[in-house]
Design a protein around this motif. Structure first.
Motif, PDB file in Angstrom:
ATOM      1  N   MET A  63      11.072 -10.791  14.556  1.00 43.85           N
ATOM      2  CA  MET A  63      11.821 -11.132  13.347  1.00 43.85           C
ATOM      3  C   MET A  63      10.949 -11.837  12.297  1.00 43.85           C
ATOM      4  N   GLN A  64       9.890 -12.505  12.761  1.00 43.72           N
ATOM      5  CA  GLN A  64       8.978 -13.156  11.797  1.00 43.72           C
ATOM      6  C   GLN A  64       8.243 -12.095  10.982  1.00 43.72           C
ATOM      7  N   GLN A  65       7.872 -11.010  11.686  1.00 45.88           N
ATOM      8  CA  GLN A  65       7.163  -9.919  11.012  1.00 45.88           C
ATOM      9  C   GLN A  65       8.094  -9.226   9.990  1.00 45.88           C
ATOM     10  N   LEU A  66       9.334  -9.058  10.426  1.00 49.49           N
ATOM     11  CA  LEU A  66      10.339  -8.453   9.548  1.00 49.49           C
ATOM     12  C   LEU A  66      10.515  -9.293   8.281  1.00 49.49           C
ATOM     13  N   ALA A  76       5.897   0.219   9.163  1.00 52.46           N
ATOM     14  CA  ALA A  76       6.106   1.473   8.411  1.00 52.46           C
ATOM     15  C   ALA A  76       6.807   2.546   9.248  1.00 52.46           C
ATOM     16  N   ALA A  77       6.485   2.594  10.547  1.00 48.43           N
ATOM     17  CA  ALA A  77       7.040   3.664  11.392  1.00 48.43           C
ATOM     18  C   ALA A  77       8.557   3.527  11.560  1.00 48.43           C
ATOM     19  N   TYR A  78       9.095   2.346  11.273  1.00 45.74           N
ATOM     20  CA  TYR A  78      10.543   2.155  11.459  1.00 45.74           C
ATOM     21  C   TYR A  78      11.369   3.026  10.522  1.00 45.74           C
ATOM     22  N   LEU A  80      13.139  -2.634   7.176  1.00 49.29           N
ATOM     23  CA  LEU A  80      12.899  -1.590   8.172  1.00 49.29           C
ATOM     24  C   LEU A  80      12.697  -0.218   7.536  1.00 49.29           C
ATOM     25  N   TYR A  81      13.215  -0.019   6.337  1.00 53.06           N
ATOM     26  CA  TYR A  81      13.060   1.328   5.776  1.00 53.06           C
ATOM     27  C   TYR A  81      12.659   1.384   4.306  1.00 53.06           C
ATOM     28  N   ASP A 101       1.659   0.227   2.041  1.00 60.07           N
ATOM     29  CA  ASP A 101       2.432   0.972   3.043  1.00 60.07           C
ATOM     30  C   ASP A 101       1.534   1.410   4.203  1.00 60.07           C
ATOM     31  N   ALA A 102       0.320   1.783   3.880  1.00 59.71           N
ATOM     32  CA  ALA A 102      -0.597   2.258   4.927  1.00 59.71           C
ATOM     33  C   ALA A 102      -0.941   1.126   5.903  1.00 59.71           C
TER      34      ALA A 102
END
Ligand SMILES: Cc1ncc(COP(=O)(O)O)c(C=O)c1O
Length: 412
Positions: free
Chosen positions: A299-302, A18-20, A377-378, A12-13
């Motif tokens: 979207m690739q990162q997602l 993570a900020a999303y 995203l969360y 997570d770090a």
């Protein structure tokens, strides 16, 4: 390497997305693994809805159709969704439900490909897709050909009778992904059109409709797009079909000149003809606002995070749940899996209820599927860790074996 909680916290770090999580109004302790059914609420939605209700509706009244831009909101929302599914803004229309849009798309496809009478689909498709096809088949004197879910069975059933192949890209139970590009090409080679249901893809999985030469597609606004309960759905029609496409729900919002109030229906130019009647404006505003979260998102990162979350879950299940009779109903290879993992267990329903009682929400699908959606995203890596730990404890202590968990509720 043994997987422990610290390892997940470290992931997570390092997570660039993570900020999303902070953009959503999730309670701090909430572990929400059901974003594939109903997405979480973006944190800015209440203020936007307050403004929409009090100012645009309350004060603006009917003037807001012009003054607040309600009349072309569906097109603006469509342009936002188009970017997420590899389409152009003028190939997507937003409104109605996924079921209704599928009705329109299937009817339009059968008309575009006359002389052929078969709708080809797979037995494990989502029930509404099958039910809508059954309704359409009755109206159009068409026939439905059901095949097994595997790619080879689908491809082998493509012949000169097939008018349209209708598939769901990511299966709602197993999360298995079809190879959209390959299957669409094979359908075209057999002279069939291809409609894709993106309910479990849009907003979670990288989709390139135009690169795959898809003919039509539909999808949900309330799952990974976070548009809220019953959010409007979308429909895509490839630009090459737009001049010829005719859908039977010829309502006035799809008319070429709705405010001329003419007697005869004349389809609007382009994708606007896929509209039917007045859209649910408040829900449309909520979806529009929810899509702001996706602005600038890669979207690739997602997708990479969605794969990593599922991989971690499967590794933990292998490690911590061995001996408790769980099966894994999803592909182990994340390239073939959407943003969810399905486990099987004879006591699946009660186990999911015991998890919910512990503040971890997944869902259950008949007959024995425990479904865990990883909305990238969360959902945090530590959520994945804590979920598998919780399942292990529930099994160890037989916690699921209580009347309150064994009794089925209306919505599972
Ligand atoms: C593949 C698929 N299509 C469609 C739907 C829902 O359609 P509707 O929004 O019309 O109820 C779902 C809901 O879970 C789904 O999984």
């Amino acid at each position: 390497m043994k997987l422990n909680r610290e390892h997940s916290i470290a992931l997570d770090a390092e997570d660039q997305l993570a900020a999303y999580r902070g953009k959503f109004a999730l309670p701090e302790q909430e572990i929400y693994l059901d974003g594939n059914s109903l997405g979480a609420m973006p944190a800015h939605l209440p203020a936007r809805m307050q403004q929409a209700v009090a100012s645009e509706w309350g004060n603006g009244l009917i003037r807001s159709w012009n003054d607040a831009g309600w009349i072309d909101l569906p097109q603006r929302v469509a342009a936002k969704i188009a970017r997420l599914i590899g389409a152009e803004g003028d190939e997507v229309m937003v409104g109605d439900s996924t079921s209704v849009n599928l009705f329109k798309a299937l009817a339009a496809a059968l008309r575009l490909n006359p002389g052929r009478k078969v709708i080809l689909t797979e037995r494990g498709n989502f029930p509404t897709d099958l039910y809508i096809a059954q309704g359409i088949a009755g109206l159009f004197d068409a026939e439905i050909r059901y095949v097994d879910s595997d790619e080879a069975s689908v491809l082998a059933a493509l012949d000169e009778d097939v008018s349209v192949l209708m598939l769901t890209h990511v299966n709602y139970r197993s999360g298995r992904i079809y190879d959209m590009q390959k299957i669409t090409a094979m359908a075209h080679a057999a002279g069939a059109l291809c409609i894709w249901d993106l309910a479990h893809s849009a907003g979670a999985v990288h989709v390139e409709l135009n690169a795959a030469k898809a003919d039509m597609a539909v999808g949900c606004g309330y799952k990974y797009l976070n548009g809220g309960p019953g959010a409007p759905a979308f429909v895509f029609v490839a630009s090459r079909h737009l001049d010829d496409v005719r859908q039977p729900l010829s309502g006035w919002h799809g008319h070429a000149q709705p405010f001329e109030f003419l007697q005869e229906y004349q389809p609007a130019a382009g994708i606007n003809r896929m509209q039917c009647g007045t859209p649910p404006l408040l829900s449309m505003i909520a979806l529009d606002a929810a899509l702001e979260v996706f602005e600038g998102l890669d979207m690739q990162q997602l997708r990479a995070k969605s794969r990593a979350l599922g991989d971690l879950f499967i590794r933990l299940v292998d490690e911590k749940l061995a001996g408790y009779d769980f099966g894994i109903a999803s592909p182990r290879d994340s390239a073939l899996r959407g943003s969810q993992v399905a486990l099987t267990h004879a006591q699946g329903y009660a186990i999911v209820q015991a998890l919910i009682a512990r503040g971890i929400t997944g869902d259950f699908r008949m007959p024995d599927i425990l479904r865990f959606g990883f909305a990238p995203l969360y959902v945090r890596f530590v959520d994945v860790y804590d979920t598998v730990e919780a399942i292990a404890e529930i099994m160890e202590k037989d916690e699921w074996n209580q009347e309150k968990f064994l009794t089925k509720k209306a919505v599972t």
